[in-house]
Design an enzyme around this catalytic site. Structure first.
Site, PDB file in Angstrom:
ATOM      1  CE1 TYR A   1      -3.545  -2.599   0.818  1.00  9.87           C
ATOM      2  CE2 TYR A   1      -4.623  -0.494   1.156  1.00  9.87           C
ATOM      3  CZ  TYR A   1      -4.692  -1.853   0.943  1.00  9.87           C
ATOM      4  OH  TYR A   1      -5.918  -2.455   0.850  1.00  9.87           O
ATOM      5  CE  LYS A  15       1.473 -17.674  -2.606  1.00  9.07           C
ATOM      6  NZ  LYS A  15       0.580 -18.847  -2.735  1.00  9.07           N
ATOM      7  CG  ASP A  73      -2.433 -20.097  -1.186  1.00 11.89           C
ATOM      8  OD1 ASP A  73      -1.947 -20.138  -0.039  1.00 11.89           O
ATOM      9  OD2 ASP A  73      -1.888 -20.646  -2.169  1.00 11.89           O
ATOM     10  CG  ASP A 103      -8.358  -4.441   1.612  1.00 17.11           C
ATOM     11  OD1 ASP A 103      -9.311  -3.966   2.271  1.00 17.11           O
ATOM     12  OD2 ASP A 103      -8.286  -4.373   0.373  1.00 17.11           O
ATOM     13  CG  ASP A 120     -14.109  -6.566   1.690  1.00 14.20           C
ATOM     14  OD1 ASP A 120     -13.902  -5.874   2.707  1.00 14.20           O
ATOM     15  OD2 ASP A 120     -14.576  -6.087   0.627  1.00 14.20           O
TER      16      ASP A 120
END
Ligand code: NAD
Ligand code: IPM
Ligand code: MN
Length: 368
Positions: free
Chosen positions: A140, A185, A218, A242, A246
């Protein structure tokens, strides 16, 4: 006691839900003898339109002088992603300027809302997890470049940035079920390998009583909807947090239900529902205000040190839900959906039922 709270409604449904969050905040605090002074300011698209900047100096100065910030949402189709100045820049700058590196996004589901989740009820019963999202680093905030047909976003983290958010998350895990899932990851990204190394060291050294698990992002995305009850606290980098939250909103029944708190080293924090400006709902008075109101409860707990008032506000939201006051995103078929304001009024009524007589006399006329 008196506190100044900055109120930044922002764009779209932001002002509609924030107004109710602010009113319930004032009442819940009054219940505990604390007076709140609200001061509004511009952020996001409306700030660009009126001042040219998504985070005007005045707004930032107000936020710095306030005990906490209550925010709605920013953005909308009027300010497209390709524009040079965008609403979202205002929010990111505010988080960064206030040093709010830990974003707490708790996920639970009230029984009345269970039918509106596409997940099977038996998966949802008893879910109680907390995502701690790193908020001021990673991709970001890295350098961004565009050269013809080539674009670049740099993702970088320092060990210190990782350490402070992992410590915060471990502290919350310690107060809960003592399980921390660090999500990365590491099979692909160097920043993730550093993340994993630092998380392991922090927990081994200072939180031996917290059970640390590493999970690839994942796989975590799948586990979240397959077995949401298996999680206690999740700590992860900015972008992963983020996206995962959601997704986690599906566990909570609707994105309109989920609150958040963004915290730094001190008590000052920024409180906002996790949803966006929902341009399709704006101006219709139908948005779900519960996520915003529950964010105000987090403000009472984390910035004002009023756990009793926070609990009272959360209990009032539960009472409103139990009465069946459900906005259209959670009403389900066959139930008349409540308007945004009706949901807010139901929460205020429930709060007042809990008010001692003395406070009832101090309430302004139109609130009785
Ligand atoms: P969104 O969260 O605004 O909407 C996603 C979906 O959820 C839509 O169907 C919307 O109608 C619904 N929804 C959202 N909030 C709701 C509520 N309170 N009650 C009922 N339904 C609700 O996400 P989006 O459409 O991808 O983004 C719209 C704009 O909001 C974009 O400009 C984005 O950048 C911005 N955004 C801002 C924030 C923030 O300010 N914190 C967060 C996310 C997105
Ligand atoms: C959120 C939002 C923001 C983010 C956007 C609006 C910058 O999606 O608060 O989750 O990506 O952090
Ligand atoms: Mn988001």
């Amino acid at each position: 006691m008196r506190h100044l709270i900055a109120v930044l409604g922002g764009d779209g449904i932001g002002p509609e839900v924030t107004e109710l969050a602010a009113r319930t905040l004032v009442e819940a605090a009054a219940l505990h003898g604390v007076k709140i002074e609200l001061q509004e300011a511009l952020i996001g698209g409306c700030a660009i339109d009126q001042t040219g900047s998504p985070l005007p100096e005045e707004t930032l100065a107000l936020c710095r002088s306030a005990s906490a910030v209550l925010l709605g949402a920013v953005g909308g189709p009027q300010w497209p992603p390709e524009a040079r100045v965008r609403p979202e820049q205002g929010l990111l700058a505010l988080r960064r300027e206030l040093g709010l590196f830990a974003n707490l996004r708790p996920v639970t589901i009230h029984p009345m809302v269970v039918p509106s989740s596409p997940l099977r009820p038996e998966l949802l019963r008893g879910v109680d997890l907390l995502v701690v999202r790193e908020l001021t680093g990673g991709i970001y905030f890295g350098a961004k470049k565009r050269e013809g047909d080539r674009a670049e976003d740099v993702c970088s983290y320092t060990a210190a940035e990782i350490e402070r958010v992992v410590r915060a998350a471990a502290g919350y895990a310690r107060a809960r079920r003592r399980k921390l899932t660090s999500v990365d990851k590491a099979n692909v990204l160097e920043t993730s390998r550093l993340w994993r190394e630092v998380a392991t060291r922090v927990i081994e050294t200072d939180f031996p009583d917290v059970r640390l698990e590493h999970q690839l992002v994942d796989s975590c995305a799948m586990q979240l909807v397959r077995a949401p009850r298996s999680f206690d606290v999740i700590v992860t980098e900015n972008l992963f947090g983020d996206v995962l939250t959601d997704e986690a909103a599906v566990i909570g029944g609707s994105i309109g239900m989920l609150p958040s708190a963004s915290l730094g080293d001190g008590p000052r924090g920024l409180y906002e529902p996790i949803h966006g400006s929902a341009p399709g709902l704006a101006g219709r008075g139908v948005a779900n205000p519960y996520g915003a109101i529950l964010s105000a409860a987090m403000l009472l707990r984390h910035s004002l040190g009023l756990p009793g008032a926070a609990w009272a506000l959360e209990a009032a939201v539960s009472a409103a839900l139990e009465e069946g006051v459900l906005t259209e995103d959670v009403a389900g078929p066959g139930r008349h959906p409540a308007a945004t304001r009706e949901a807010g009024s139901a929460v205020l009524r429930a709060l007042r039922r809990a008010l001692p007589d003395r406070s009832r006399h101090e309430m302004p006329m139109e609130e009785r």
